[in-house]
Design an enzyme around this catalytic site. Structure first.
Site, PDB file in Angstrom:
ATOM      1  CE  LYS A  38      31.376   2.816 -34.647  1.00 34.31           C
ATOM      2  NZ  LYS A  38      32.763   2.350 -34.448  1.00 34.31           N
ATOM      3  N   GLY A 118      34.535  -0.120 -38.640  1.00 32.39           N
ATOM      4  CA  GLY A 118      34.086  -1.266 -37.859  1.00 32.39           C
ATOM      5  C   GLY A 118      33.936  -0.915 -36.390  1.00 32.39           C
TER       6      GLY A 118
END
Length: 234
Positions: A38, A118
């Site tokens: 992440k 994303g």
């Protein structure tokens, strides 16, 4: 053979982390090693170990072998706002090259399946001229699209698929996630998505109680992702 994918969504709050964690769990059930990144997370809580993000922790729980949090989430920002704004307020500058370097550190772990998640949708800004799409381009890996099933999802999904193609990347597959259980004509919408999206559907995830990676994994199919010709080989 290591498979790597970038996970994006048709919008924010449509279940990217839920689906990514489910995919990782499904891979683990097959005896595969897993990793996740992440790269930037906004909306982090202060803890004794530092800033921590719930989505990143969810992904971390599905990484096998275990992955250090700082590798998984290299840029953690406190305010739950657009990442480029949160970064600016923290005195940071985000760039695609910087985040790609952080992702490559995780790729070096050599997991069978690595997912890069994303933030928000495909065009979420990183700075005044780059978006998260530039990170996916820098990494040059195929994309998994999470489609939040609600009114307007067909338009959002098709526009996102067009943008991914225009950016020169492959849409490897998509997952339908039921975010609005009251959605009218859901099956008809699904049929339209299946007809118009240029990639296989990896699963349709209903509203699940209790929600967890194991229950989500039961609704997902990995075959298209794990085929030798898909993804990016190391």
């Amino acid at each position: 053979m290591s498979q790597r994918y970038f996970v994006t969504g048709t919008d924010t709050e449509i279940g990217k982390t839920t689906i990514a964690a489910g995919l990782l769990h499904a891979a683990r059930l097959r005896g595969l090693t897993t990793a996740a990144v992440k790269p930037v997370a906004a909306g982090c809580e202060s803890t004794a170990a530092g800033l921590r993000n719930d989505d990143a922790l969810t992904l971390q729980a599905e990484c096998l072998p275990p992955l250090d949090y700082d590798l998984l989430n290299p840029v953690a920002l406190a305010p739950p706002i657009a990442p480029h704004i949160a970064a600016r307020e923290a005195g940071l500058t985000l760039t695609a090259a910087q985040l790609a370097a952080a992702c490559n550190k995780v790729f070096e772990q050599g997991a069978d399946l690595t997912l890069v998640e994303g933030a928000g949708g495909w065009r979420v800004p990183l700075n005044d001229r780059q978006t998260l799409a530039d990170l996916a381009i820098e990494l040059n890996i195929p994309v998994i699209l999470v489609v939040g099933l609600r009114l307007g999802c067909i338009n959002h999904a098709l526009l996102t698929a067009e943008a991914i193609a225009a950016d020169g990347l492959q849409l490897a597959g998509w997952v339908a996630n039921q975010v609005d259980p009251q959605m009218d004509r859901q099956q008809h919408n699904l049929q339209t998505l299946q007809a118009l999206l240029p990639a296989p559907c990896l699963g349709v995830v209903p509203r699940i109680e209790p929600l967890g990676s194991a229950t989500v994994a039961a609704h997902l199919q990995l075959d298209a992702l794990l085929a030798p010709t898909s993804g990016m080989s190391s």
